[in-house]
Scaffold this motif. Structure first.
Motif, PDB file in Angstrom:
ATOM      1  N   LEU A 116       0.832  -1.187   0.000  1.00 28.27           N
ATOM      2  CA  LEU A 116       0.000   0.000   0.000  1.00 28.27           C
ATOM      3  C   LEU A 116       0.874   1.248   0.000  1.00 28.27           C
ATOM      4  O   LEU A 116       0.566   2.253  -0.629  1.00 28.27           O
ATOM      5  CB  LEU A 116      -0.898   0.000   1.238  1.00 28.27           C
ATOM      6  N   GLY A 117       1.956   1.155   0.689  1.00 23.12           N
ATOM      7  CA  GLY A 117       2.845   2.300   0.772  1.00 23.12           C
ATOM      8  C   GLY A 117       3.370   2.676  -0.605  1.00 23.12           C
ATOM      9  O   GLY A 117       3.380   3.846  -0.990  1.00 23.12           O
ATOM     10  N   LYS A 298      -7.242  -3.778  14.514  1.00 22.04           N
ATOM     11  CA  LYS A 298      -6.900  -2.374  14.626  1.00 22.04           C
ATOM     12  C   LYS A 298      -5.472  -2.170  14.161  1.00 22.04           C
ATOM     13  O   LYS A 298      -5.155  -1.205  13.476  1.00 22.04           O
ATOM     14  CB  LYS A 298      -7.023  -1.950  16.087  1.00 22.04           C
ATOM     15  N   VAL A 299      -4.676  -3.044  14.572  1.00 27.41           N
ATOM     16  CA  VAL A 299      -3.277  -2.931  14.187  1.00 27.41           C
ATOM     17  C   VAL A 299      -3.132  -3.037  12.682  1.00 27.41           C
ATOM     18  O   VAL A 299      -2.367  -2.318  12.068  1.00 27.41           O
ATOM     19  CB  VAL A 299      -2.428  -4.020  14.869  1.00 27.41           C
ATOM     20  N   ARG A 300      -3.904  -3.893  12.136  1.00 30.04           N
ATOM     21  CA  ARG A 300      -3.812  -4.044  10.693  1.00 30.04           C
ATOM     22  C   ARG A 300      -4.169  -2.744  10.017  1.00 30.04           C
ATOM     23  O   ARG A 300      -3.543  -2.310   9.072  1.00 30.04           O
ATOM     24  CB  ARG A 300      -4.761  -5.114  10.212  1.00 30.04           C
ATOM     25  N   ARG A 301      -5.204  -2.188  10.517  1.00 31.29           N
ATOM     26  CA  ARG A 301      -5.633  -0.914   9.946  1.00 31.29           C
ATOM     27  C   ARG A 301      -4.571   0.129  10.138  1.00 31.29           C
ATOM     28  O   ARG A 301      -4.321   0.971   9.279  1.00 31.29           O
ATOM     29  CB  ARG A 301      -6.883  -0.414  10.646  1.00 31.29           C
ATOM     30  N   LEU A 302      -3.982   0.078  11.280  1.00 33.70           N
ATOM     31  CA  LEU A 302      -2.954   1.078  11.542  1.00 33.70           C
ATOM     32  C   LEU A 302      -1.795   0.917  10.576  1.00 33.70           C
ATOM     33  O   LEU A 302      -1.163   1.894  10.183  1.00 33.70           O
ATOM     34  CB  LEU A 302      -2.461   0.981  12.989  1.00 33.70           C
ATOM     35  N   TYR A 303      -1.565  -0.279  10.224  1.00 37.56           N
ATOM     36  CA  TYR A 303      -0.488  -0.482   9.276  1.00 37.56           C
ATOM     37  C   TYR A 303      -0.872   0.164   7.955  1.00 37.56           C
ATOM     38  O   TYR A 303      -0.054   0.766   7.276  1.00 37.56           O
ATOM     39  CB  TYR A 303      -0.237  -1.967   9.057  1.00 37.56           C
ATOM     40  N   ASP A 304      -2.089   0.001   7.627  1.00 37.86           N
ATOM     41  CA  ASP A 304      -2.549   0.586   6.373  1.00 37.86           C
ATOM     42  C   ASP A 304      -2.354   2.096   6.414  1.00 37.86           C
ATOM     43  O   ASP A 304      -1.831   2.703   5.497  1.00 37.86           O
ATOM     44  CB  ASP A 304      -4.036   0.279   6.145  1.00 37.86           C
ATOM     45  N   ILE A 305      -2.792   2.644   7.491  1.00 39.64           N
ATOM     46  CA  ILE A 305      -2.687   4.091   7.633  1.00 39.64           C
ATOM     47  C   ILE A 305      -1.225   4.512   7.670  1.00 39.64           C
ATOM     48  O   ILE A 305      -0.820   5.474   7.033  1.00 39.64           O
ATOM     49  CB  ILE A 305      -3.385   4.563   8.915  1.00 39.64           C
ATOM     50  N   ALA A 306      -0.486   3.757   8.422  1.00 43.35           N
ATOM     51  CA  ALA A 306       0.922   4.085   8.562  1.00 43.35           C
ATOM     52  C   ALA A 306       1.627   4.043   7.213  1.00 43.35           C
ATOM     53  O   ALA A 306       2.510   4.849   6.935  1.00 43.35           O
ATOM     54  CB  ALA A 306       1.598   3.131   9.538  1.00 43.35           C
ATOM     55  N   ASN A 307       1.210   3.148   6.403  1.00 46.01           N
ATOM     56  CA  ASN A 307       1.838   3.062   5.093  1.00 46.01           C
ATOM     57  C   ASN A 307       1.589   4.316   4.291  1.00 46.01           C
ATOM     58  O   ASN A 307       2.483   4.822   3.615  1.00 46.01           O
ATOM     59  CB  ASN A 307       1.320   1.842   4.332  1.00 46.01           C
ATOM     60  N   VAL A 308       0.417   4.772   4.395  1.00 41.42           N
ATOM     61  CA  VAL A 308       0.096   5.978   3.643  1.00 41.42           C
ATOM     62  C   VAL A 308       0.814   7.181   4.237  1.00 41.42           C
ATOM     63  O   VAL A 308       1.374   8.004   3.516  1.00 41.42           O
ATOM     64  CB  VAL A 308      -1.422   6.230   3.641  1.00 41.42           C
ATOM     65  N   THR A 310       3.445   7.156   5.802  1.00 35.77           N
ATOM     66  CA  THR A 310       4.863   7.024   5.527  1.00 35.77           C
ATOM     67  C   THR A 310       5.142   7.551   4.122  1.00 35.77           C
ATOM     68  O   THR A 310       6.123   8.245   3.886  1.00 35.77           O
ATOM     69  CB  THR A 310       5.303   5.553   5.627  1.00 35.77           C
ATOM     70  N   SER A 311       4.257   7.207   3.246  1.00 35.40           N
ATOM     71  CA  SER A 311       4.428   7.667   1.870  1.00 35.40           C
ATOM     72  C   SER A 311       4.352   9.181   1.795  1.00 35.40           C
ATOM     73  O   SER A 311       4.969   9.800   0.943  1.00 35.40           O
ATOM     74  CB  SER A 311       3.349   7.068   0.977  1.00 35.40           C
ATOM     75  N   LEU A 312       3.616   9.714   2.701  1.00 35.82           N
ATOM     76  CA  LEU A 312       3.471  11.163   2.723  1.00 35.82           C
ATOM     77  C   LEU A 312       4.673  11.819   3.379  1.00 35.82           C
ATOM     78  O   LEU A 312       4.794  13.031   3.407  1.00 35.82           O
ATOM     79  CB  LEU A 312       2.209  11.552   3.497  1.00 35.82           C
ATOM     80  N   GLY A 313       5.496  10.988   3.923  1.00 35.87           N
ATOM     81  CA  GLY A 313       6.662  11.538   4.588  1.00 35.87           C
ATOM     82  C   GLY A 313       6.331  12.138   5.936  1.00 35.87           C
ATOM     83  O   GLY A 313       7.034  13.014   6.426  1.00 35.87           O
ATOM     84  N   LEU A 314       5.296  11.676   6.516  1.00 37.46           N
ATOM     85  CA  LEU A 314       4.926  12.223   7.813  1.00 37.46           C
ATOM     86  C   LEU A 314       5.443  11.373   8.958  1.00 37.46           C
ATOM     87  O   LEU A 314       5.665  11.864  10.054  1.00 37.46           O
ATOM     88  CB  LEU A 314       3.407  12.333   7.915  1.00 37.46           C
ATOM     89  N   ILE A 315       5.599  10.148   8.682  1.00 39.33           N
ATOM     90  CA  ILE A 315       6.102   9.284   9.743  1.00 39.33           C
ATOM     91  C   ILE A 315       7.083   8.287   9.159  1.00 39.33           C
ATOM     92  O   ILE A 315       7.163   8.126   7.944  1.00 39.33           O
ATOM     93  CB  ILE A 315       4.972   8.479  10.427  1.00 39.33           C
ATOM     94  N   LYS A 316       7.766   7.681  10.012  1.00 39.54           N
ATOM     95  CA  LYS A 316       8.669   6.644   9.541  1.00 39.54           C
ATOM     96  C   LYS A 316       8.667   5.544  10.578  1.00 39.54           C
ATOM     97  O   LYS A 316       8.377   5.778  11.754  1.00 39.54           O
ATOM     98  CB  LYS A 316      10.069   7.189   9.358  1.00 39.54           C
ATOM     99  N   LYS A 317       9.012   4.448  10.122  1.00 42.03           N
ATOM    100  CA  LYS A 317       8.948   3.319  11.021  1.00 42.03           C
ATOM    101  C   LYS A 317      10.169   3.235  11.900  1.00 42.03           C
ATOM    102  O   LYS A 317      11.281   3.491  11.451  1.00 42.03           O
ATOM    103  CB  LYS A 317       8.843   2.052  10.214  1.00 42.03           C
TER     104      LYS A 317
END
Length: 878
Positions: A116-117, A298-308, A310-317
């Motif tokens: 997704l990312g 929930k975690v799964r969803r968070l991963y989805d969100i996190a991927n996006v 991350t792509s936005l450059g707002l967060i990083k793992k």
DNA sequence: CGATCCCGCCACATT
DNA sequence: AATGTGGCGGGATCG
């Protein structure tokens, strides 16, 4: 791009047909050099592949997927290339390198390539980050989906997240409008504000935990924590709520979840949020059931969100390591400083404001929970509500076994509490009529933060302090800023319980110092930081009178702050840099551990600690790491020491010594009345000069009948438990009663006591010892103490706590500096930018330990009390 | 084996 | 009813 295109395109056509050269592919893949003109040279193989190509074609023909992919490739390649150049992601590069690879991929597209990312990156690559305002780009989901070669479903995932940040907005079915990042900051700011209200406490809380865990400092926490995590689930389950169906699922999850998730980062001091914590928090909001499956989802969803994101450059793992091992987490790498705080960002965005939605969504649950009154009808809020109640119930039911509690439970409780408090606050704010003034207020921050400036007027200084304090408190308060001085509250009507009386009610958890004339200048001189503190306190005094203060605060900022800022910030920064993670300064919260405290409920000790913490904070926003302390701040090593000591029950005495240095009077002399809120959500601390804070405060000691000491009524907000320390005034030996026997009664009214049943109150009588003057620390007992009388409860607590405790004493000392109001208080804001993080951290760290313990010990109680309160309020106001 | 998270079923919403 | 949305979680992959 051109290059690529060339390379690619030329060969491509042919290539397409051809190739799948695994060997080659692999080779390429590893390289991943984004730019590989060379490759061209390398790749001379178009022709040979042709045969393969045919095959390929066949295959593709056979499977739509393949086709899509190819399409995708073609379309995207350019994009990918550009992206790649931007972002160093190896994966992507592969694709770029050669079409062959891609094709190859088709066959066996690595999962990553389908992530997704990555998809999101491609998606984003199609649109300008900062499109001209004039032109509006519309996005057709179908089109994009086909272009990107993915099912539409996936696009929804992306778009939903983007929409939550206002990067896009839905205009029609299947049609979205691209806004770009123009308003991103504004949006983030809004989210931050909302987040602070909603999650401030929680995050602080959690973060502390994390930090503690991470850093050794937190041994204590570990102690407590260990159990917690193991069992995730527990009782929370609230069955009923499940059917969320009622509310349109629409503004439900992904979007809202995304916003909430972002809020967590924005509120987080560390800017790091672990998935599990986020999941827990988010789950709570919506539905409380914490069953494992839910958590997983929930975690799964968070991963989805996190991927996006991350792509936005707002967060990083990133990973945070804690006892149990490392946990997945994400760190915010987006803008931290949001635009000046304005009130509510409403509207920059043309389209719909996501925020509103978000807020609503968020709020709703809380509101519902708290009171029957719901502003927002819709949503899962109901779900939330139920959970809340359930949680609540639990909380109340479980008196205290904080330690035993599991994290989950604990967390949830916390969350619930927060929600409740929030609600309360809101209500209070909105409706002055609310009868429960004291109880709720704690959250004042909201009002202040958001938009209500009222308080400022009243206690400017406070505000300045507050931020720091708030931070410190950690749990409770980031949000609280609030300086909301009693006055403000009073204005509102809420807090003011006793208007006529000489009490001050402070809604928010902030530290207040009231000093009548103290003379402890030396301290200031010695310690710059201290000076600040002093100033603050002074201000506070001054501040008391509403009007005057305001300005001061600003002034204050100037003079004192500058130095501080420089020093602290730098130090902090360094520290920060060294380790991303903020140190938990506060680690030492052990206070709770101290027997006394425990006996009291822990609150007693804690308070002291808090003070110290506060001082530190105030003095130096920088996190008080062990190392930092010294170096960083000149402040006062002593304090630090004290602090540490305090923390450590073990060595209480040593700390005193230091203290004594600072102020002769520590032990009982406390000229100040200091009330500290405990961890709870609402904590506010007061420092009072026992002597008299007369004029300034408005509470004239004199007013208080029996006691000459000014009384402060602290509404314990939700938590109710806050220890109050009073140094009785000094008049000396009015009454021979020994400290120990506070019982003597002065007639202090602590109406508050009633409110906060748990809150321990400490009253130190004081001799009038000026810090300097008072040579003997131990004095208290001997010295005549004016008798205070507290409610029995309080008295008890007091006795339990013992004024003697170094902790208590120490604080006062430090505080004394106050006198000089001169310096303008630091404005939180002013300071903030520079040490923004630092503040947070510091407070957090400080707060944490304390909070933790308190929480553990008291919190529950607090919660219960709060809840109780709420309930009561619901039914009948106090 | 735990962390990730793709995939797509299927319920609910909207047209 | 058709189509758009998007919750949700099984289970494949990754590390």
């Amino acid at each position: 791009e051109n290059i690529f295109d060339r390379s690619r395109m030329a060969p491509k056509t042919p290539i397409k047909n051809e190739p799948v050269d695994l060997s080659k592919q692999k080779g390429c893949t590893p390289e991943r050099n984004p730019i590989t003109p060379v490759k061209l040279t390398d790749r001379p193989q178009p022709d040979p592949w042709t045969p393969t190509a045919n095959l390929k074609i066949l295959v593709s023909a056979a499977s739509p997927d393949m086709r899509d992919r190819e399409k995708k490739k073609e379309l995207f390649r350019p994009i990918e290339n550009s992206e790649q150049s931007d972002t160093p992601d190896s994966l992507q590069y592969d694709m770029v390198d050669d079409s062959t690879v891609d094709e190859f991929e088709k066959q066996r597209p690595s999962r990553k390539q389908k992530s997704l990312g990555l998809l999101c990156q491609k998606f984003l690559a199609r649109y300008p980050s900062y499109p001209l305002s004039t032109e509006k780009t519309t996005i057709s989901l179908d089109e994009v989906a086909s272009i990107l070669g993915v099912e539409r479903r996936r696009i929804y995932d992306i778009v939903n997240v983007l929409e939550s940040l206002h990067l896009v907005s839905r205009v029609a079915k299947n049609q979205y409008c691209w806004h770009g990042r123009h308003n991103l900051r504004q949006t983030l700011k809004t989210l931050q504000e909302a987040g602070e209200l909603q999650y401030g406490e929680l995050m602080t809380f959690f973060q502390h935990k994390e930090q503690d865990l991470e850093y050794k400092f937190g041994e204590r926490k570990k102690e407590t924590i260990p159990d917690t995590q193991d069992k995730p689930l527990l009782d929370f389950s609230e069955p009923d709520c499940t059917s969320a169906s009622a509310n349109s699922r629409k503004d439900k999850s992904l979007r809202i979840m995304s916003q909430k998730f972002v809020m967590l980062f924005l509120v987080s001091k560390t800017k790091i949020v672990t998935l599990d914590i986020a999941a827990k928090i988010l789950i709570e909001e919506t539905q409380d059931t914490v069953d494992h499956s839910k958590f997983k989802t929930k975690v799964r969803r968070l991963y989805d969100i996190a991927n996006v994101l991350t792509s936005l450059g707002l967060i990083k793992k990133v990973h945070v390591t804690e006892e149990r091992g490392r946990k997945p987490a994400f760190k915010w790498i987006g803008p931290v400083e949001l635009p000046g705080k304005t009130v509510e960002p409403r509207g920059n965005n043309p389209a719909s404001d996501p925020l509103p939605r978000t807020q609503r969504g968020v709020c709703a649950p809380y509101q519902i929970c708290a009171t029957g009154k719901q502003r927002f009808t819709r949503h899962a809020s109901f779900n939330g509500s139920q959970p809340c109640e359930g949680t609540r119930r639990k909380v109340s039911s479980e008196p205290n076994s904080p330690h035993q509690e599991r994290q989950d439970e604990y967390c949830s409780k916390m969350i619930n509490l927060a929600a409740v408090c929030r609600q309360k606050i809101e209500e209070d704010t909105r409706s002055p009529s609310t009868t429960l003034p004291l109880s709720l207020l704690p959250v004042p921050g909201d009002s202040d933060f958001c938009v209500n400036p009222l308080p400022q007027a009243v206690f400017p200084m406070v505000q300045a302090d507050v931020p720091n304090l708030a931070l410190l408190n950690g749990v409770s308060s980031q949000t609280l800023h609030p300086s909301m001085p009693a006055a403000s509250k009073t204005e509102n009507g809420k807090p003011t319980l006793l208007p006529s009386q000489p009490f001050l009610c402070f809604p928010s958890p902030s530290l207040f110092m009231l000093c009548s004339g103290l003379q402890e200048n030396n301290l200031r001189e010695t310690l710059p930081t201290t000076g600040e503190v002093g100033n603050r306190s002074a201000e506070a005094q001054a501040a008391v009178p509403p009007a005057a203060c305001q300005k001061r605060s600003s002034h204050k900022c100037t003079s004192p702050s500058p130095p501080v800022d420089d020093e602290e910030p730098a130090a902090k920064k360094q520290a920060m840099e060294q380790s991303d993670v903020p140190l938990s300064l506060v680690v030492p919260k052990k206070p709770s551990e101290s027997p006394k405290a425990e006996s009291v409920l822990g609150s007693g000790c804690t308070p002291a600690v808090h003070l110290e913490a506060f001082h530190l904070d105030l003095a130096s926003p920088a996190a008080p790491e062990a190392a930092d302390k010294e170096s960083t701040k000149p402040l006062d090593p002593q304090e630090q020491e004290k602090w540490s000591q305090n923390k450590d029950p073990d060595e209480p005495s040593p700390g005193e010594e230091h203290i004594s240095k600072e102020n002769a009077n520590q032990p009982f002399l406390p000229q100040y009345l200091y009330v500290q809120p405990t961890a709870g959500l609402s904590s506010f601390n007061f420092l009072f000069s026992a002597n008299q804070a007369p004029g300034a405060i408005s509470l004239a000691a004199s007013q208080l009948p029996s006691l000459s000491v000014p009384c402060v009524v602290v509404p314990s907000a939700a938590l109710a438990s806050f220890p109050v320390v009073c140094s009785p005034t000094v008049t000396g030996p009015l009454s021979p009663v020994p400290d120990g026997s506070f019982s003597a009664a002065t007639s202090m009214n602590f109406s508050v006591s009633g409110l906060a049943s748990t809150a321990p109150v400490f009253i130190g009588t004081t001799a009038v010892v000026t810090p300097k003057i008072s040579p003997t620390p131990s004095v208290d007992p001997q010295q005549p103490h004016p008798a205070l009388h507290l409610s029995p409860v309080l008295a008890r607590s007091c006795s339990a706590l013992k004024l003697d405790s170094p902790m208590c004493m120490g604080h006062p000392v430090t505080l004394l500096k106050l006198q000089q109001p001169s310096s303008t208080p630091l404005t939180p804001k002013s300071i903030r930018p520079a040490r923004h993080e630092a503040f947070f951290k510091t407070p957090g760290s400080l707060g944490d330990p304390v909070a933790w313990k308190k929480n553990e010990g008291n919190q529950i109680r607090n919660a219960s009390s709060v809840q109780r309160r709420l309930e009561i309020s619901g039914t009948s106001p106090d």
